[in-house]
Design an enzyme around this catalytic site. Structure first.
Site, PDB file in Angstrom:
ATOM      1  N   ARG B 299       0.620  -1.255  -0.051  1.00  0.00           N
ATOM      2  CA  ARG B 299       0.179   0.360   0.024  1.00  0.00           C
ATOM      3  C   ARG B 299       0.935   0.953   0.219  1.00  0.00           C
ATOM      4  O   ARG B 299       0.697   2.148  -0.651  1.00  0.00           O
ATOM      5  CB  ARG B 299      -0.968  -0.148   1.163  1.00  0.00           C
ATOM      6  CG  ARG B 299      -1.504  -1.092   1.315  1.00  0.00           C
ATOM      7  CD  ARG B 299      -2.781  -1.152   1.859  1.00  0.00           C
ATOM      8  NE  ARG B 299      -4.100  -1.963   1.937  1.00  0.00           N
ATOM      9  CZ  ARG B 299      -5.385  -2.171   1.980  1.00  0.00           C
ATOM     10  NH1 ARG B 299      -5.264  -1.986   3.642  1.00  0.00           N
ATOM     11  NH2 ARG B 299      -5.904  -3.126   2.089  1.00  0.00           N
ATOM     12  N   TYR B 437      -6.960   0.157  -6.494  1.00  0.00           N
ATOM     13  CA  TYR B 437      -6.049  -1.221  -6.549  1.00  0.00           C
ATOM     14  C   TYR B 437      -5.549  -1.523  -4.942  1.00  0.00           C
ATOM     15  O   TYR B 437      -5.405   0.025  -4.791  1.00  0.00           O
ATOM     16  CB  TYR B 437      -5.236  -2.440  -7.758  1.00  0.00           C
ATOM     17  CG  TYR B 437      -4.484  -0.861  -8.322  1.00  0.00           C
ATOM     18  CD1 TYR B 437      -3.722   0.016  -7.767  1.00  0.00           C
ATOM     19  CD2 TYR B 437      -3.995  -1.161  -9.660  1.00  0.00           C
ATOM     20  CE1 TYR B 437      -2.608   0.070  -7.676  1.00  0.00           C
ATOM     21  CE2 TYR B 437      -2.700  -1.238  -9.601  1.00  0.00           C
ATOM     22  CZ  TYR B 437      -1.623  -0.298  -9.147  1.00  0.00           C
ATOM     23  OH  TYR B 437      -0.871   0.895 -10.120  1.00  0.00           O
ATOM     24  N   GLU B 438      -5.368  -2.455  -4.591  1.00  0.00           N
ATOM     25  CA  GLU B 438      -4.064  -2.483  -3.788  1.00  0.00           C
ATOM     26  C   GLU B 438      -5.113  -2.605  -2.394  1.00  0.00           C
ATOM     27  O   GLU B 438      -5.151  -1.672  -1.378  1.00  0.00           O
ATOM     28  CB  GLU B 438      -2.841  -2.300  -3.867  1.00  0.00           C
ATOM     29  CG  GLU B 438      -1.794  -2.725  -2.197  1.00  0.00           C
ATOM     30  CD  GLU B 438      -1.984  -4.232  -2.121  1.00  0.00           C
ATOM     31  OE1 GLU B 438      -1.863  -4.821  -3.054  1.00  0.00           O
ATOM     32  OE2 GLU B 438      -2.392  -4.687  -1.115  1.00  0.00           O
ATOM     33  N   GLY B 439      -6.587  -2.275  -2.626  1.00  0.00           N
ATOM     34  CA  GLY B 439      -7.704  -1.864  -1.782  1.00  0.00           C
ATOM     35  C   GLY B 439      -8.065  -0.604  -1.581  1.00  0.00           C
ATOM     36  O   GLY B 439      -7.184   0.138  -1.948  1.00  0.00           O
TER      37      GLY B 439
END
Lengths: 259, 585
Positions: B299, B437-439
């Site tokens: 993140r 993306y990535e949460g």
């Protein structure tokens, strides 16, 4: 095979430097980097040692301060060791003095082959390689495009206006390498780490048996009497095509004797 | 498309004047991290980014990655050669474990290098980035045998890695994952299922691809508590560890996307035949915990993408504004558009905000390093909390703002910005994935107000704000001639408002807390980043330019923070009623 490469550390050409009005020379109090022209010689030396199946690449450089960052770049590319001649007395050295200092340091390394750029990017005198060869009594081959070494002989393709000459000479010899003839490798992460530990022998002029009066401003055989700004570019001639433009362009080029 | 010039001075200033690289380098295990060595690494990485990667970015957008009928993915011409050069130069190994060929450098140094590579080409950078995620996961939880087999090849970049989490019905809610993994007598598993949105799931850059796959074993509990993590290589390593038999996993198709065209986003099919061979990492049903460990780093990396794209867009906009002549500047002379106050405003907004984003991201990386290396357990715990808190701020705010600034960069070009040929539009499109993306950034906000605010009942957030309050004090003590008084005023007001929002959230109902999550994340991020920018202006040897940047950010962005308090505390009831009311349709 032991190859010495002459490496000059210069102010970054991307950051325009300025002239010192007192000495009429380039100010060098900034961070110095490896002269890109020398990176070709370093790459060629590394390739030659690889091709020979072994050997070492030693760098020789001269600066008035103790700057080594440009040498680190070449060591990170893969050169094995370096000699840095660093002495305040060297400030203001002309081309011949530079050649004398470099020659003495090169001699100590006892190389089979000495590589240099054809000229530096900040000084552009273009005479140092031949002077070093003369001082060391070595054959001098200039403007090399390709170098191969085999059985005590260097075979060199040297660039000429018309094409190239194929030259053979016995080793040891000094060869100046034209910029752009090989693709210098990028220093790797490991190479940069390793470069930190590679030996850089720092010498003063006394270590080379030279006196302060023989080098720098004192030892120079030249005096810079004046520097002047380059003349502003003049506006060109615009040729408007009225059906005969090609003839006029040809005539113009003919006049310049470029055809 | 302008050439990239990595702003090394700016990056180095943030490493040492905002984050504390010297302090990190003094931690145990970082004895080899000498200042001049780091400078050499940064300089060569910058040259590599500028000369090898950056020239590919435009073709990457125009040509992109292609999927053939045979399941192969062909990357943009030039990508494979650049990747080979990257592996040869070893840039992927800088932060990895020295036992597996890594350099053992701090994440802080890795973040700076990652930023450079991403600024050069975000689509290209994703392949090494995902590999780094696989390395982090295996380093922390792989068995000795798994590490010995995979890590040296992943650290060097000879093989690449992927993260396989998402499925058609399991996006933000990974508890819905249905890919099955059935144990075999030989200790391996056979996997069957479909994964989507797999970045560089298939490509032609490396001879093997190692997939990290979330799947469910027979009888596993439902939800995220029943997920296990598997290694599934494209080619099964043979007895010498070389790529051997083809595994039963293939790329069915790649997505056509708004941006990052050169990054193949793959639909991966596992087990069309007998099942894809996989090996369990760690213990069954423990997969989500492992993924969370890896996520902090991933993140942060995505947050850096926001910084990187905004920087590229800024460089291009600045060059255009200096060269494009239009109208007359105040005073009446025909002028380049940079002379117009509104264009200068846009560029200064970009530059000051990018500096603030970079400061936040680098401090986040520093916290990760300290969390791993501080000798004192209390200091280690505090750093771990700080990293946990900063991660959603960096990921969400820096990527939202990255999109915003890429839009500003496009705006500077006027009509030409909307024309693809200019190249600014690519940055605008490329940037847009990072908030997703990535949460998603919504998930980041939920993470912040639920897990992160819960740390010591708001204690971690209070510590962060008291650091910002200390910056206010330092600004008050600074020489008036530094011109930092507006920064002090706006930062103080932002700290006060954000502290108030924090207190309100801690007492709010879960529904109200979620309703206010996103604006709260913005308040805390802007305040924290503004404090970082101010600390930079206060740093010893700081140039006068930094005061200008801090002042502009203060008047332009910090001053908005108190105004966001209402968005945290007031809309809850309306939001709760909206799905049955104004959104009912």
């Amino acid at each position: 095979m032991k190859i010495v490469v002459c490496v000059k550390q210069i102010p970054d050409p991307a950051d325009p430097g300025s002239l010192d009005p007192d000495t009429k020379t380039l100010k060098r109090d900034v961070k110095l980097i490896i002269d890109e022209s020398d990176s070709y010689g370093v790459e060629m030396a590394l390739q030659l040692v690889d091709a020979a199946g072994g050997g070492s690449v030693h760098l020789v450089s001269m600066v008035p301060n103790r700057e080594v960052s440009g040498l680190r770049t070449a060591l990170a590319m893969g050169a094995d060791s370096a000699t840095l001649i660093s002495d305040e007395a060297l400030a203001g050295s002309d081309a011949l003095t530079t050649a004398k200092v470099l020659a003495r340091a090169i001699e100590r390394a006892e190389p089979d082959l000495v590589l240099a750029a054809t000229e530096s990017t900040d000084g552009y005198t273009g005479v140092v390689p031949a002077q070093v060869a003369e001082l060391l009594g070595l054959p001098s081959v200039t403007f090399a495009k390709e170098v191969a070494v085999s059985g005590g002989t260097a075979t060199v393709r040297r660039q000429t206006e018309a094409g190239y000459d194929l030259v053979e000479c016995p080793l040891p010899a000094l060869v100046s390498v034209t910029a752009g003839v090989v693709e210098p490798r990028y220093p790797s992460f490991r190479g940069i780490m390793a470069a930190k530990k590679k030996p850089v022998d720092q010498l003063g002029i006394a270590d080379l048996g030279l006196e302060p009066g023989q080098v720098g401003w004192a030892g120079g055989g030249q005096e810079i009497v004046d520097v002047a700004a380059a003349p502003a570019r003049e506006s060109g001639e615009i040729v408007t095509d009225e059906g005969d433009a090609h003839e006029r362009v040809v005539a113009f080029l003919d006049e310049l004797k470029v055809l | 498309m302008s050439d990239l010039r990595v702003d090394l001075d700016e990056i180095k200033f943030n490493l040492r004047g905002v984050a504390d690289l010297d302090g990190v380098a003094a931690l145990p295990g970082f004895e080899h991290v000498e200042a001049d060595l780091v400078d050499d690494l940064l300089a060569e990485a910058a040259r590599f980014a500028e000369e090898v990667i950056a020239p590919l970015n435009r073709d990457g957008d125009l040509i992109g990655a292609r999927h053939g009928d045979d399941g192969q993915v062909v990357t943009t011409p030039g990508f494979a050669a650049a990747y080979a050069a990257y592996v040869e130069a070893g840039w992927g190994a800088v932060t990895a474990d020295p036992d597996y060929g890594g350099g053992g450098f701090p994440h802080l140094v890795g973040a700076a290098i990652e930023e450079m590579i991403t600024t050069a080409s975000m689509a290209w950078s994703l392949c090494p980035l995902l590999t780094q995620g696989a390395v982090a996961l295996l380093s922390a939880f792989g068995s000795g045998e798994q590490k010995a087999l995979y890590l040296p090849r992943l650290v060097s970049g000879e093989w690449t890695g992927t993260m396989n989490l998402t499925e058609p019905e399991a996006g933000s809610d990974l508890g819905a994952v249905t890919t099955r993994a059935v144990p075999r007598p030989d200790g391996s598993y056979r996997l069957t299922g479909t994964k989507i949105f797999i970045t560089y799931g298939e490509h032609d850059l490396a001879p093997n691809i190692v997939h990290m796959v979330l799947a469910r074993t027979p009888g596993a509990p439902p939800g995220t508590k029943g997920l296990s993590c598997f290694i599934v290589p494209k080619h099964l390593p043979d007895s010498d560890g070389e790529p051997g038999a083809r595994n039963d996993v293939r790329c069915v198709s790649i997505e056509h996307k708004l941006g990052i065209h050169a990054s193949p986003t793959c639909v991966m099919s596992y087990g069309d035949g007998d099942g894809a061979v996989g090996w369990l990492i760690g213990a069954e049903n423990d997969g989500m915990r492992y993924m969370f460990k890896m996520m902090n780093l991933a993140r942060l990396s995505v947050g850096l993408e926001g910084v990187a794209i905004a920087e590229r867009s800024y460089q291009q906009a600045l060059a255009y504004a200096r060269q494009r002549r239009q109208g007359r500047a105040p005073g009446g002379e025909p002028a380049a558009i940079i002379e117009h106050p509104d264009v200068a405003r846009m560029l200064l907004d970009m530059r000051s905000t990018i500096c603030a984003m970079r400061g936040l991201a680098y401090r986040n990386a520093e916290a990760l390093d300290r969390a791993g290396r501080e000798p004192d357990p209390d200091a280690r715990r505090a750093a771990d909390e700080r990293a946990a808190l900063l991660t959603p701020l960096t990921k969400a705010w820096a990527t939202d703002t990255g999109c915003e600034l890429a839009g500003v960069g496009l705006q500077v070009h006027g009509g030409m910005g909307y024309v693809e040929e200019t190249g600014s539009a690519q940055h605008y499109r490329d940037a847009r994935i990072a908030p997703i993306y990535e949460g998603t950034n919504g998930i980041q906000a939920i993470d912040l107000v639920s897990r992160k605010l819960a740390i010591r009942d708001g204690g971690a957030a209070a510590d962060l704000l008291s650091d910002a309050a200390a910056t206010v004090e330092a600004l008050a003590a600074a020489d008036r001639r530094a011109g930092l008084d507006p920064v002090r005023r706006h930062l103080r007001a932002a700290v006060t408002a954000t502290a108030q929002a924090t207190r309100w959230l801690l007492r709010a109902s879960p529904e109200a807390r979620l309703a206010g999550a996103a604006p709260y994340l913005e308040m805390l991020a802007v305040t924290t980043a503004g404090a970082a920018l101010a600390d930079g202006a206060l740093a010893r040897g700081s140039a006068a330019d930094r005061a200008v940047l801090a002042r502009f950010f203060a008047s332009n962005r910090l001053a908005r923070v108190p105004g966001r308090l209402a968005a945290v505390t007031e809309p809850g009831p309306d939001l709760a009623a909206a799905t049955r009311g104004v959104l009912a349709g």
